[in-house]
Design an enzyme around this catalytic site. Sequence first.
Site, PDB file in Angstrom:
ATOM      1  N   ASP A 139       0.849  -1.204   0.000  1.00 27.06           N
ATOM      2  CA  ASP A 139       0.000   0.000   0.000  1.00 27.06           C
ATOM      3  C   ASP A 139       0.880   1.247   0.000  1.00 27.06           C
ATOM      4  O   ASP A 139       2.058   1.193  -0.398  1.00 27.06           O
ATOM      5  CB  ASP A 139      -0.968  -0.076   1.212  1.00 27.06           C
ATOM      6  N   ASP A 140       0.350   2.339   0.454  1.00 23.94           N
ATOM      7  CA  ASP A 140       1.027   3.635   0.436  1.00 23.94           C
ATOM      8  C   ASP A 140       2.417   3.557   1.080  1.00 23.94           C
ATOM      9  O   ASP A 140       2.649   2.750   1.978  1.00 23.94           O
ATOM     10  CB  ASP A 140       0.145   4.621   1.223  1.00 23.94           C
ATOM     11  N   ARG A 186      -5.357  16.304   2.987  1.00 24.45           N
ATOM     12  CA  ARG A 186      -4.316  15.328   3.293  1.00 24.45           C
ATOM     13  C   ARG A 186      -2.972  15.778   2.693  1.00 24.45           C
ATOM     14  O   ARG A 186      -2.258  14.984   2.090  1.00 24.45           O
ATOM     15  CB  ARG A 186      -4.705  13.959   2.737  1.00 24.45           C
ATOM     16  N   LYS A 197      -4.158  -0.998  -6.704  1.00 23.59           N
ATOM     17  CA  LYS A 197      -5.184  -0.319  -5.909  1.00 23.59           C
ATOM     18  C   LYS A 197      -5.105   1.161  -6.259  1.00 23.59           C
ATOM     19  O   LYS A 197      -4.106   1.828  -5.958  1.00 23.59           O
ATOM     20  CB  LYS A 197      -4.913  -0.544  -4.415  1.00 23.59           C
ATOM     21  N   TRP A 198      -6.127   1.656  -6.940  1.00 24.28           N
ATOM     22  CA  TRP A 198      -6.136   3.042  -7.439  1.00 24.28           C
ATOM     23  C   TRP A 198      -6.904   3.892  -6.435  1.00 24.28           C
ATOM     24  O   TRP A 198      -8.112   3.791  -6.324  1.00 24.28           O
ATOM     25  CB  TRP A 198      -6.825   3.069  -8.813  1.00 24.28           C
ATOM     26  N   ASP A 199      -6.181   4.727  -5.727  1.00 20.23           N
ATOM     27  CA  ASP A 199      -6.786   5.510  -4.645  1.00 20.23           C
ATOM     28  C   ASP A 199      -6.987   6.962  -5.071  1.00 20.23           C
ATOM     29  O   ASP A 199      -6.378   7.441  -6.041  1.00 20.23           O
ATOM     30  CB  ASP A 199      -5.850   5.424  -3.422  1.00 20.23           C
ATOM     31  N   MET A 200      -7.793   7.675  -4.337  1.00 19.64           N
ATOM     32  CA  MET A 200      -8.048   9.094  -4.601  1.00 19.64           C
ATOM     33  C   MET A 200      -8.547   9.692  -3.287  1.00 19.64           C
ATOM     34  O   MET A 200      -9.643   9.396  -2.852  1.00 19.64           O
ATOM     35  CB  MET A 200      -9.107   9.206  -5.698  1.00 19.64           C
ATOM     36  N   ASN A 201      -7.705  10.526  -2.670  1.00 26.93           N
ATOM     37  CA  ASN A 201      -7.950  10.847  -1.264  1.00 26.93           C
ATOM     38  C   ASN A 201      -8.355  12.280  -0.940  1.00 26.93           C
ATOM     39  O   ASN A 201      -8.163  12.724   0.184  1.00 26.93           O
ATOM     40  CB  ASN A 201      -6.717  10.472  -0.440  1.00 26.93           C
ATOM     41  N   CYS A 255     -10.550   2.742  -5.113  1.00 28.86           N
ATOM     42  CA  CYS A 255     -10.590   3.190  -3.717  1.00 28.86           C
ATOM     43  C   CYS A 255     -10.554   4.709  -3.734  1.00 28.86           C
ATOM     44  O   CYS A 255      -9.889   5.315  -4.579  1.00 28.86           O
ATOM     45  CB  CYS A 255      -9.368   2.630  -2.982  1.00 28.86           C
ATOM     46  N   ASP A 309     -12.732   2.563   4.607  1.00 30.38           N
ATOM     47  CA  ASP A 309     -11.583   2.304   5.487  1.00 30.38           C
ATOM     48  C   ASP A 309     -12.035   1.744   6.825  1.00 30.38           C
ATOM     49  O   ASP A 309     -11.193   1.407   7.671  1.00 30.38           O
ATOM     50  CB  ASP A 309     -10.802   3.606   5.723  1.00 30.38           C
TER      51      ASP A 309
END
Length: 741
Positions: free
Chosen positions: A368-369, A445, A478-482, A528, A550
Site C-alpha cells: 500500500d502507500d 491530506r 489499488k487506485w486511490d483518490m484521497n 478506492c 476504510d
Amino acid sequence: MNILGENVIIASEKNIFSLTNKYYSYVFCVGGNGILEHIYYGAPLTDPINSFSHHYKTHRDGVLHFQGKKNYNLSEIPQEYPTFGSTDFRFPAFHCKNKDGNTISVLKYKEHFIISDKKLLNGLPSARGGKCNTLIVRLEDNLHKIEVDLAYTIYENHGVLVRSSKIKNHGNKKLELRNIYSSSIDFPASQYKILHLHGSWSREFSEETMSVPMGRFVIDSNRGSSSAAHSPFIALCEDQCNEVSGNVYSSSLIYSGNHSISVEKGEFNNIRLLTGINPFNFNWSLSPGESFQSPEAVHAFSKNGLRGMSHIWHSFIREKIAPINFKNKPRPTYINTWESSYFKVNQEEVLNLADKAVSIGLEMVVLDDGWFEGRNDDSSSLGDWYADSNRFPDGIQDLAIKIKNKGLKFGIWVEPEMINTRSELYKKNPDWVLMAPGRISSLGRNQLILDYCNEDVVNYIFDKLDKLLSGGNIDYIKWDMNRNMSEVGSPKVAKQKQLEVPHRYILGLYSILSRLTKKYPNVLFENCASGGNRLDLGMLSYMSQSWPSDMSDPIGRLKIINGCSYLFPLDVLSAYIGPSPNHQNGRITSVSSRFNAGAFCAAQGVSLNYSDIDKNKGELTDLVNFAKEHSSDMIGGNFYRLKKSDNVFCWQYITKDYEKVFLLYFHILSGPNKPFEHIKFVGLEKNSDYLQVCNDKLYSGNLLMENGFTLPYVSMTDDNNKVSYMPKGDFSSKLFVFKKV
Ligand code: GLA
C-alpha cells in the site's frame, strides 16, 4: 408498426413507443404539440400500445395554455425530457442559454430510430450491449436549431432501462448548456418513499428512508467525485413496498463526477425523477456543429420490493458493467500493508510480511502507500511514481519477483490523480494542478489534485503507470483518490470554460483508465477513494473491485456492506481482517467476527502486523482456507438481506449453481436468555435436502424456507463450541454453510 427482436421496442404509427420485456413496460408518446409525453413505467403490460392509444388524461382548467393549446399545461403533463420556459415550473431536464440570451427551449419530436443492440459511448463508460435494442428519439428546438437525441436501451434479460441524452448545436451561435440530465421520468401522483445512501469517510452507504416531501429532494455532489456523502443512487418505493414486495423504481448513473439525482413532488403531487450530471456549477459551451453526450442513467424496476431490485442491479452490473476479464474469476486472498505497517514499509518488511502471508496461506501481497521516493508520511511525494531508493534499493520489479518466487502474487497502491507540493513533479510543473487564479489552494491530506483536463498531465501519468506495469510483475493495482476538489479551476482551460473543469477532469480520468485497463487486461484493478468516496458504476466499468470503506471494524463494516448491497453485488467488494482494537473506532472484536462481516465479499484479505498474525496463526489459517475454498462461490450468486435491526444482521447467500447456501448471523450486543429467533431461508429447492456442514445435520429445503432455522443463542453454559450457541460476548457472529445433497 416497427417491431424488433423479442417484441422489445414497438413504435406505432401514432408514435406511441413501448419498451417491454419480461420485467417492465415503459411507454411514451408524441403528444399533440409534438412534446414527448410519458405514459407508463411499471410491471409489464400485455398490450402496451393499444392500452394507451387513448390513454387517460384529464386536464384541469389551466391558467397557462402551452403555445395556445387550451388547458394543455405542461406542469401537469408527464413528460420525457422537460424544458424550461414552457408552462412547466418543475426543475427541467434540459436548460440551456441560447443566442438570444434566454433559456427558453421547446423540444418537439422530429424523428426516431430503432437500432438493434447498443452503442458504447465515446469517452464515457457505458453499459455493454448484447441482447438489447435501442430506441433513439430525436427532438428539436426549431428556433435555435438544437437537436436532442434521447437514447433508451432495453435488454431482453435485465430489468433495467438505460437512458442518455445527446445535444447537438445545429445553429450558428454558441449555446450554453446548464442542465443536461441523462434521464427524466415523471410518475403519477402517489405515495412514495425514498431510499438513498449517504455518509462520509468510514461510514459510507448509510441507509435513509423517508417519505417524498413536497418540493425537491436532491442528492448530489459538487466535490468532483461521486462521493460518500451521497452515493448516486435512489430507490423510489411505492406505497407499501418493503424488502420483498411492492414496486420500486431505482436510478443510478454510470458516472464518477458531480452527479445529481432529484425527486420533485410538484403542486399536483406528481413526481419527477431526474438523473444526471449536477447542474450546479456546470456550464458547457457548445459551439455550432458540436455535440455533448450525457453519461448513461440506469433505471431498475422491480415489482418484488428491494430484494428484487437489488438482484436486478447485481445481475446487470455483473453482466453489463464490470470488466469482463475478471467476471467469473475468484479473487486472490491477500495481505495489505496499510493497517499492518502504514508508511513504515521497506523491502525487508514487505518480504517478511510475505513470509507471514505464506505461513497462513494467503495468495497475494499488496504494497500500500509509502513505497515511492521520499514518502515517509502523507506530506510528500505524490506524483513521483518511482521506488524510494533507500527503502526499496532494488526497486519494485525486483521486489515483485522476490515475492513471486515465494509463490505469491504482487499488488501495489497508487494515487495517480494527486500531487504533493513537496514532490519533484510539483517543482517541475507547478501549473499541473487544479487551481484558481489568485486563490490559495486548500490542501486535503497535504495534497493537491492534478489537472486531468490537461492532456500532458494525463499522458505523463499514463506513462508512469505504464512503466510500472510493463515490467509484467504486477498483478493488482489499488487506485486511490484521497481528497475532494475545492478551488476548482484549470490553468489549461479557457476562462469562459472554467465551469467545464469537473466534467473535463472526469473525461481525462476515464481516458487514462480506459487506456490502462485495455493495455493490461490481466491486471486486477481495485477502486478506492479514502474507502468509498467514489464507488459508482463509472469506476466499476474499469475496475473489477472496490474498497468500500476504510472502516475495518466488523460492526461498522456490516452496515456499509448492507447499504452497498442495495446496488452492488458483493462480487465487486473487497474486505479484510484488520487489527483489534480497531484503528478507526477502537472496538475490540474477535478474528472470526472481523472475517465474517466481509465473508460474502469476493476479495478477502488480512491487514495485520507480524505479532497479530503469529498470535492468531491457527485461526487465521483456517479462515484463509475457508476464503480460498469458497472464493469462486462468492462470485455470481444471490445475496439476501434477511434481517437487519439495531442489534442483528442476518444475511443469506446462495451460490450461482444453487449448490451451497451460506447464512451469516451477527449480533451486536449480547444478551442472556433471549427468545429463540427463527429465520426463513429463501431461494432453496423445496424438494432438496441441505446438509449443515459443521455438524452433518440434514434439513429439508422446504422446511428451511417455510418453518425456518433457529438462530444460535447466547447460552449460560461455557460450551461455546456448540453449533446452536452464539460465541459469548458482544459483536459475535456465526457463519453456517449448507450443501445441497
Ligand atoms: C486511503 C485508503 C486506505 C489506504 C490509505 C493510504 O485512506 O482508503 O486504504 O490505502 O489511503 O494512504
